[in-house]
Design an enzyme around this catalytic site. Structure first.
Site, mmCIF file in Angstrom:
data_model
loop_
_atom_site.group_PDB
_atom_site.id
_atom_site.type_symbol
_atom_site.label_atom_id
_atom_site.label_comp_id
_atom_site.label_asym_id
_atom_site.label_seq_id
_atom_site.Cartn_x
_atom_site.Cartn_y
_atom_site.Cartn_z
ATOM 1 N N TRP A 199 -63.912 -16.742 82.807
ATOM 2 C CA TRP A 199 -63.797 -15.284 82.831
ATOM 3 C C TRP A 199 -63.410 -14.820 84.229
ATOM 4 O O TRP A 199 -63.977 -15.254 85.221
ATOM 5 C CB TRP A 199 -65.128 -14.640 82.425
ATOM 6 N N ASP A 366 -62.017 4.210 76.210
ATOM 7 C CA ASP A 366 -62.602 2.880 76.062
ATOM 8 C C ASP A 366 -64.001 2.969 75.449
ATOM 9 O O ASP A 366 -64.374 3.964 74.820
ATOM 10 C CB ASP A 366 -62.619 2.171 77.414
ATOM 11 N N ASP A 367 -64.802 1.952 75.638
ATOM 12 C CA ASP A 367 -66.116 1.775 75.017
ATOM 13 C C ASP A 367 -67.033 2.975 75.261
ATOM 14 O O ASP A 367 -67.038 3.570 76.332
ATOM 15 C CB ASP A 367 -66.752 0.510 75.597
ATOM 16 N N ARG A 443 -74.155 -10.550 75.923
ATOM 17 C CA ARG A 443 -73.915 -9.130 76.195
ATOM 18 C C ARG A 443 -74.604 -8.256 75.142
ATOM 19 O O ARG A 443 -74.065 -7.247 74.720
ATOM 20 C CB ARG A 443 -72.408 -8.844 76.253
ATOM 21 N N LYS A 476 -56.918 -0.673 71.503
ATOM 22 C CA LYS A 476 -57.316 -1.860 72.272
ATOM 23 C C LYS A 476 -58.422 -2.555 71.491
ATOM 24 O O LYS A 476 -59.527 -2.046 71.367
ATOM 25 C CB LYS A 476 -57.804 -1.458 73.662
ATOM 26 N N TRP A 477 -58.113 -3.738 70.968
ATOM 27 C CA TRP A 477 -59.019 -4.499 70.093
ATOM 28 C C TRP A 477 -59.704 -5.561 70.940
ATOM 29 O O TRP A 477 -59.091 -6.528 71.344
ATOM 30 C CB TRP A 477 -58.194 -5.124 68.975
ATOM 31 N N ASP A 478 -60.993 -5.395 71.177
ATOM 32 C CA ASP A 478 -61.740 -6.287 72.060
ATOM 33 C C ASP A 478 -62.555 -7.296 71.256
ATOM 34 O O ASP A 478 -62.822 -7.109 70.055
ATOM 35 C CB ASP A 478 -62.660 -5.467 72.965
ATOM 36 N N MET A 479 -62.985 -8.358 71.917
ATOM 37 C CA MET A 479 -63.838 -9.399 71.327
ATOM 38 C C MET A 479 -64.580 -10.043 72.491
ATOM 39 O O MET A 479 -64.000 -10.777 73.263
ATOM 40 C CB MET A 479 -62.981 -10.423 70.575
ATOM 41 N N ASN A 480 -65.879 -9.755 72.625
ATOM 42 C CA ASN A 480 -66.562 -9.993 73.889
ATOM 43 C C ASN A 480 -67.565 -11.136 73.919
ATOM 44 O O ASN A 480 -68.383 -11.178 74.832
ATOM 45 C CB ASN A 480 -67.259 -8.704 74.340
ATOM 46 N N ASP A 548 -60.004 -9.371 82.587
ATOM 47 C CA ASP A 548 -60.873 -8.290 83.060
ATOM 48 C C ASP A 548 -60.828 -8.154 84.570
ATOM 49 O O ASP A 548 -61.258 -7.137 85.118
ATOM 50 C CB ASP A 548 -62.320 -8.545 82.625
#
Length: 752
Positions: A199, A366-367, A443, A476-480, A548
């Site tokens: 990361w 965003d989030d 997270r 924006k498609w996230d995957m954390n 990031d």
């Protein structure tokens, strides 16, 4: 661009004007590999290139013949246990536990064009005359099972697209390993190139010489991962960026993968690539089939840049698709590093107005806009607007942003759930983990079981409502987080070996549904930065968040490594705050922009807290980017100087007609009493004259550009362009261009 089958010798020759790929049906009915590389003139028999050996203890297929052993023959799709002791391309098991197989050539078909892979991403054609495909069917008569090996060659690209499909016939079988393809090479005189990291430092270039045994990269994290990318290249030891031979493999897939090179003790090299066999177990009943992802094999005799340019053009024009494939990407601002979770409508609108004033084209929320989301502990899975933060709802907010002259975008993370959410409370069995045991969080979130259609349907219903109610032009498609304790609750034993792959099929399926329903939306993929930056996801989202880590100096390495496979048009690259939020480094605004130009470009910082001088500089940066973004999106990219080996680095992009170019030079630390330095440009026309202007799209104290010289292309490519602190004809550069984290940007145009 023919594919020829020589019936007399039972040899297949797949070729265009750049490459040849040759194999034949061996005496035992198995396909044996002969050659892959620079184009060879066709002839009826290449069998003389096959080498047999008499070696002690080698298992031999024919009584009385001690030279025909699969242990020493190069093959197309090898199995284990029939004489070959190397790592196999596939392995299957019968109901009684036997793993012995004998798949022999049955038939083949050659046709124009290329078929789609149902449910999977793949490169494609827009006209059937662009490519030709060979399908070779192998059959195990005792099992009644078939394997179809597929090879597609394009007229315009030095690549072979490969995939494999298994068909179950007379009895049930279980696939334990199913690689997309395999390639046996006659020697080991290669260096292996891979993209490794973690990361915030994804896709760093790592090169190592091949040695005996197995060397591999892989992911078992449920995504292609920060750690390794589903790509590797084998280059000759004298190969550099501009010359030499390279064979590269790239997997069009977003889940667990294995990319492996094995060197046997007779110096034969075997490359395999596909779904990682760990926790993979796929039962097939009669009439069922299993399709592997696609592997792209690329060949270059023009070094690593030649390899990369092949991938760039192929993936930009024949993997990415939809409205945004050939369209200029909007310059955006994302509010994440400006506000994090702490925002309301007034704060968002104030930031948006500042962005509109300097020429930004897209505002991305965003989030934190949904459920009761004020930190990372709650509401993932509850995709309804948080009316405490946005009292007039998403539709009205999007309209207000539109009225400022900008598009409106939204962040989502549809594959994850928090325990503190209505979704988890109603469906704890939808978490991809054994609910009878303790399982890990990351997270404060957990992975939803996208192997189950009902889970995907539920998320689709929520997202469809949100996207349909507001004027949203970007997602924006996230995957954390990575997988752990993979188990599908309520499903039987045979399902568990399919879960990891079915999960990715569920992700692709949700993408496909949303793309079909909202064809005008620009999707950008993200996975805690660059953990799922792979060819598979590029088929659905034509750009991705590269990392990031928004620090410009680190981004030089990240974007340099990413460019080994991926075009600039898919690299999300933003100007962020100084000091940077990840590394706390102070970097000049000019350098931050000069790095970010070489991607999709945008901002991620609090514009409301910046002085007017910086806002003016950003306005000029945006104006400049709008002027050059089609050059950057469509041009030919060259890496000129390696940041992993030097204090300074350089790259450039050249228009396809070679009439203009943009070159960037970066230096990390200021040396004391530095020597002279030149960078040799590339891709220009040697006998054309070019004007060379140093670009300074910054504050009012500097001109927008400064003409340095008029040069012929040969001088710029073979003698080089001076980037010294001070040199003849560069009066004043020593005073203006010094210090750490320096960058310089040069624009070249052909003089007519």
């Amino acid at each position: 661009m023919p594919i020829i089958f020589h019936n007399k010798t039972k040899e297949f020759h797949i070729y265009n004007d750049k490459i040849s790929y040759i194999f034949k049906i061996l005496a035992n009915g198995h396909p044996g590999h002969i050659y892959y590389g620079k184009r060879l003139a066709d002839r009826e028999g290449f069998g003389g290139m096959i080498e047999y050996a008499l070696r002690d203890m080698a298992p031999c297929a024919f009584e009385g013949n001690s030279t025909f052993s699969l242990e020493h023959l190069k093959q197309e799709y090898p199995a284990f246990g029939s004489g070959d002791m190397r790592f196999p391309a596939f392995e299957l098991e019968r109901a009684d536990g036997s793993r012995a197989v004998d798949f022999k050539y049955q038939k083949h078909e050659i046709y124009r064009g290329k078929k789609k892979l149902p449910g999977l991403p793949a490169v494609y054609v827009e006209d059937e005359n662009e490519a030709e495909t060979l399908e070779v069917t192998l059959e195990d008569a005792q099992l009644g099972a078939r394997i179809v090996l597929s090879y597609t060659i394009f007229e315009a690209f030095p690549v072979i697209a490969r995939n494999t499909c298994f068909y179950c016939g007379g009895e049930c079988i279980t696939l334990l390993n199913a690689m997309s393809g395999s390639l046996d090479l006659p020697d080991k005189d290669y260096e292996m190139v891979e993209l490794a990291g973690a990361w915030s430092r994804e896709r760093h270039v790592n090169i190592r010489p091949l040695g005996y045994g197995i060397q591999s990269i892989y992911s078992l994290r449920g995504c292609s991962s920060h750690q390794f990318n589903p790509f590797l290249a084998l280059k000759r030891k004298n190969t550099d960026e501009h010359s030499g031979e390279v064979i590269a493999a790239s997997l069009v897939y977003s889940g667990d993968f294995l990319a492996q090179v094995e060197v046997d003790n007779y110096d034969v090299t075997r490359l395999i690539m596909g779904i990682h066999p760990n926790e993979f177990c796929w039962e097939l009943n009669p009439g069922e089939h299993f399709q592997t992802p696609e592997m792209i094999l690329a060949y270059s005799e023009k070094g690593l840049n030649g390899m990369s340019q092949t991938f760039h053009q192929l993936y930009r024009t024949r993997l990415a698709r939809g409205k945004w494939r050939d369209k200029a990407r909007p310059i955006l601002i994302n509010n994440w590093e400006a506000t994090y979770f702490d925002f309301n409508e007034d704060k968002i609108l104030a930031l948006a107005q500042k962005a509109a004033d300097i020429g930004v084209e897209l505002f991305v929320l965003d989030d934190g806009w949904f459920g009761k989301r004020n930190d990372a502990t709650s509401s993932l899975g509850d995709w309804q607007v948080n009316t405490e933060k946005l009292p007039q709802g998403m539709k009205r907010l999007s309209e207000k942003i539109n009225e400022m002259g900008m598009g409106f975008g939204l962040w989502i993370e549809p594959e994850m759930v928090n325990k503190d959410s209505s979704l988890f409370r109603g469906h704890p069995d939808w978490v991809l983990a054994d609910s009878r045991r303790n399982y890990c969080h990351s997270r404060n979130q957990y992975v939803l079981d996208f192997s189950k259609p009902e889970v995907v349907d539920h998320i689709h219903g929520q997202l469809r409502k949100v996207l349909g109610e507001a004027n949203i032009s970007y997602v924006k498609w996230d995957m954390n987080r990575s997988f752990s304790e993979v188990f599908s609750n309520g499903m039987n034993r045979s399902w568990q070996g399919k879960v990891r792959h079915k999960y990715i099929l569920g992700v692709y399926g949700l993408y496909e549904r949303l793309i079909q329903e909202f064809p005008d939306i620009l999707f950008e993929s993200c996975a805690s930065g660059g953990a799922r930056f792979d060819p598979g996801i590029l088929h659905y989202a034509p750009q991705g968040w590269t990392s990031d880590d928004t620090d410009a100096i680190e981004r030089i390495k990240i974007q340099y490594g990413t460019s080994y496979v991926y075009p600039l048009s898919c690299m999300g690259s933003h100007v962020s705050a100084s000091p940077n939020h990840q590394l706390f480094r102070y970097t000049p605004l000019e350098t931050r922009a000069n790095v970010a130009y070489f991607g999709t470009f945008g901002y991620e910082l609090d514009l409301t807290a910046l002085p007017g001088q910086e806002l003016l500089e950003m306005k000029r940066q945006i104006s400049f980017m709008k002027d050059v973004r089609e050059l950057i999106r469509q041009g030919v990219f060259y890496r000129l100087k390696n940041p992993f080996e030097n204090n300074s680095s350089a790259w450039m992009v050249v228009s396809e007609d070679r009439t203009e170019a943009l070159a960037a030079y970066f230096r990390v630390l200021q040396p004391a009493q530095a020597g002279f330095e030149r960078i040799r440009l590339a891709g220009l026309c040697a006998d054309w004259e070019y004007s060379v202007q140093e670009q300074c799209p910054g504050g009012t104290s500097k001109p927008l550009s400064r003409e340095i010289n008029v040069c012929f292309g040969d001088e710029l490519m073979y003698a080089g362009l001076s980037v010294s602190d001070a040199a003849s004809g560069l009066y004043g550069v020593a005073r203006e261009k010094q210090g750490d984290y320096l960058s310089r940007l040069f624009r070249l145009k052909k003089i007519h």
